[in-house]
Design a protein around this motif. Sequence first.
Motif, PDB file in Angstrom:
ATOM      1  N   LEU A 218       0.816  -1.227   0.000  1.00 37.14           N
ATOM      2  CA  LEU A 218       0.000   0.000   0.000  1.00 37.14           C
ATOM      3  C   LEU A 218       0.846   1.272   0.000  1.00 37.14           C
ATOM      4  CD1 LEU A 218      -2.125  -1.943   2.235  1.00 37.14           C
ATOM      5  CD2 LEU A 218      -3.383  -0.210   0.995  1.00 37.14           C
ATOM      6  N   VAL A 219       2.072   1.161   0.453  1.00 38.14           N
ATOM      7  CA  VAL A 219       2.956   2.343   0.455  1.00 38.14           C
ATOM      8  C   VAL A 219       3.398   2.668  -0.976  1.00 38.14           C
ATOM      9  CG1 VAL A 219       5.181   3.232   1.307  1.00 38.14           C
ATOM     10  CG2 VAL A 219       3.766   1.778   2.779  1.00 38.14           C
ATOM     11  N   HIS A 220       3.649   1.631  -1.759  1.00 35.88           N
ATOM     12  CA  HIS A 220       4.189   1.843  -3.120  1.00 35.88           C
ATOM     13  C   HIS A 220       3.129   1.878  -4.209  1.00 35.88           C
ATOM     14  CE1 HIS A 220       7.892   0.758  -0.956  1.00 35.88           C
ATOM     15  NE2 HIS A 220       8.442   1.563  -1.839  1.00 35.88           N
ATOM     16  N   SER A 221       1.986   1.216  -3.998  1.00 38.03           N
ATOM     17  CA  SER A 221       0.977   1.223  -5.066  1.00 38.03           C
ATOM     18  C   SER A 221       0.250   2.577  -5.109  1.00 38.03           C
ATOM     19  CB  SER A 221      -0.008   0.071  -4.894  1.00 38.03           C
ATOM     20  OG  SER A 221      -0.563   0.103  -3.607  1.00 38.03           O
ATOM     21  N   ARG A 222       0.555   3.441  -4.150  1.00 38.05           N
ATOM     22  CA  ARG A 222      -0.035   4.782  -4.104  1.00 38.05           C
ATOM     23  C   ARG A 222       0.552   5.715  -5.169  1.00 38.05           C
ATOM     24  NH1 ARG A 222       0.665   5.880   1.958  1.00 38.05           N
ATOM     25  NH2 ARG A 222      -1.064   4.489   2.431  1.00 38.05           N
ATOM     26  N   PHE A 223       1.758   5.431  -5.629  1.00 39.41           N
ATOM     27  CA  PHE A 223       2.391   6.324  -6.621  1.00 39.41           C
ATOM     28  C   PHE A 223       1.728   6.130  -7.985  1.00 39.41           C
ATOM     29  CE2 PHE A 223       5.894   5.236  -3.593  1.00 39.41           C
ATOM     30  CZ  PHE A 223       5.926   6.468  -2.959  1.00 39.41           C
ATOM     31  N   THR A 224       1.509   7.245  -8.681  1.00 36.73           N
ATOM     32  CA  THR A 224       0.809   7.161  -9.973  1.00 36.73           C
ATOM     33  C   THR A 224       1.620   7.840 -11.079  1.00 36.73           C
ATOM     34  OG1 THR A 224      -0.307   9.279  -9.619  1.00 36.73           O
ATOM     35  CG2 THR A 224      -1.454   7.304  -8.795  1.00 36.73           C
ATOM     36  N   CYS A 225       1.198   7.573 -12.316  1.00 37.46           N
ATOM     37  CA  CYS A 225       1.838   8.231 -13.468  1.00 37.46           C
ATOM     38  C   CYS A 225       1.620   9.746 -13.401  1.00 37.46           C
ATOM     39  CB  CYS A 225       1.273   7.673 -14.771  1.00 37.46           C
ATOM     40  SG  CYS A 225       1.679   5.936 -14.976  1.00 37.46           S
ATOM     41  N   GLU A 226       0.482  10.151 -12.845  1.00 37.74           N
ATOM     42  CA  GLU A 226       0.220  11.608 -12.726  1.00 37.74           C
ATOM     43  C   GLU A 226       1.259  12.251 -11.812  1.00 37.74           C
ATOM     44  OE1 GLU A 226      -2.483   9.298 -12.409  1.00 37.74           O
ATOM     45  OE2 GLU A 226      -2.666   9.709 -14.562  1.00 37.74           O
ATOM     46  N   HIS A 227       1.642  11.548 -10.742  1.00 42.46           N
ATOM     47  CA  HIS A 227       2.685  12.109  -9.867  1.00 42.46           C
ATOM     48  C   HIS A 227       3.963  12.342 -10.674  1.00 42.46           C
ATOM     49  CE1 HIS A 227       0.581   9.926  -6.304  1.00 42.46           C
ATOM     50  NE2 HIS A 227       0.194  11.183  -6.342  1.00 42.46           N
ATOM     51  N   ILE A 228       4.297  11.391 -11.524  1.00 43.63           N
ATOM     52  CA  ILE A 228       5.530  11.535 -12.323  1.00 43.63           C
ATOM     53  C   ILE A 228       5.392  12.707 -13.299  1.00 43.63           C
ATOM     54  CG2 ILE A 228       7.055  10.398 -14.003  1.00 43.63           C
ATOM     55  CD1 ILE A 228       6.868   7.886 -12.481  1.00 43.63           C
TER      56      ILE A 228
END
Length: 350
Positions: A218-228
């Motif tokens: 859950l800590v890592h699946s939170r990152f999204t392409c939009e964040h990048i």
Amino acid sequence: MDKARLNDDQLIEKIRAKKRELGSQLIILTHHYQRKAIVGLGDFVGDSFELARKAAADRECRYIVFCGVHFMAESAAVLAKPHQVVQIPDEEAGCWMADMADSETVKSAFEQLESLAGKGSTIPVVYMNSDAGLKAFCGDHGGLVCTSSNAEKALKWAFGKGEKVLFFPDRHLGHNTGHDLGLAPEEMVVWSPDKPFGGNDPDALRRARLVLWDGYCLVHSRFTCEHIEEKRAEFPGAKIIVHPECTREVVAMADASGSTSRIEKFVREAPAGSTIIIGTEINFIERLASEYPDKKVLDLHRSLCPNMFKINLGKLSDTLENLGEMNVVRVDEEIKASARVALDRMLALV
Ligand code: 13P
Ligand code: SF4
């Protein structure tokens, strides 16, 4: 001294005094995600592979105090020598991902795959983030353990032994590694543990080479392409590195990916003045930012692992005051022997 009244500086001094008293009898292992003060008191900081290797290598010490999450301390207990005691400052420091697979459901998945593809067709590969029972299952069924720093080697090893791999519990690490090994998307299927044949068509399973357990962090699946996209727009020259527990889409958009130690190396080796954006646990990123003030080290998005955060100075100090007694990590001897086989296969990978 009244423990309840000790402030952080006093606790640090107390811990240091205990370390001086015990010398080589004690080793404190710390994972990169631990609070900065805990890392500062450790004898060694590393990723989960390096910490397992360290636990396996130390012959001298009597007490191993493991500042990390439970599966890491448990692996150290499997690898430790009989005269060594492994303790974790907080037994409640678990891992959500590790809780997403259990021995019974993995055994059932493995049997279903063998019923389709034949006995000996499937090699089980378990991510370090799992309990000792699952590691034991791999040891007993011709498989091995891997971490994010050696998943590619582990999968190559497994494909040398069988036509299919059942990889659990992290579908994203499995997917990212399968992709790096050149597997086509249709050769990888996701296994939902609560459905017959993992929710797959039996023919698709017969064709699949890599079967990915539907677990995630859950800590890592939170990152999204939009964040990048947002960070690239804000910091055009920045390099982005993420942990391979992130989704395939996020890893594909980043400049690099790797274990926590690989991330540390990436920051260390970046030229002064550069900007590095990291997709992983926030305490680690903030420590790197403070250790490399000549570089701009930023988070892709703020994401904290509450399990790692459970360990603090007070709990470490209490553990050191109760060596050999408090929060001792115990593993059933039969499970230990089989789990050791799977861990040793990982440690032998070249
Ligand atoms: P590393 O093996 O990269 O240290 O990762 C462990 C982990 O739990 C990441 O979430
Ligand atoms: Fe587990 Fe995720 Fe925390 Fe790593 S970051 S210990 S995988 S919950």
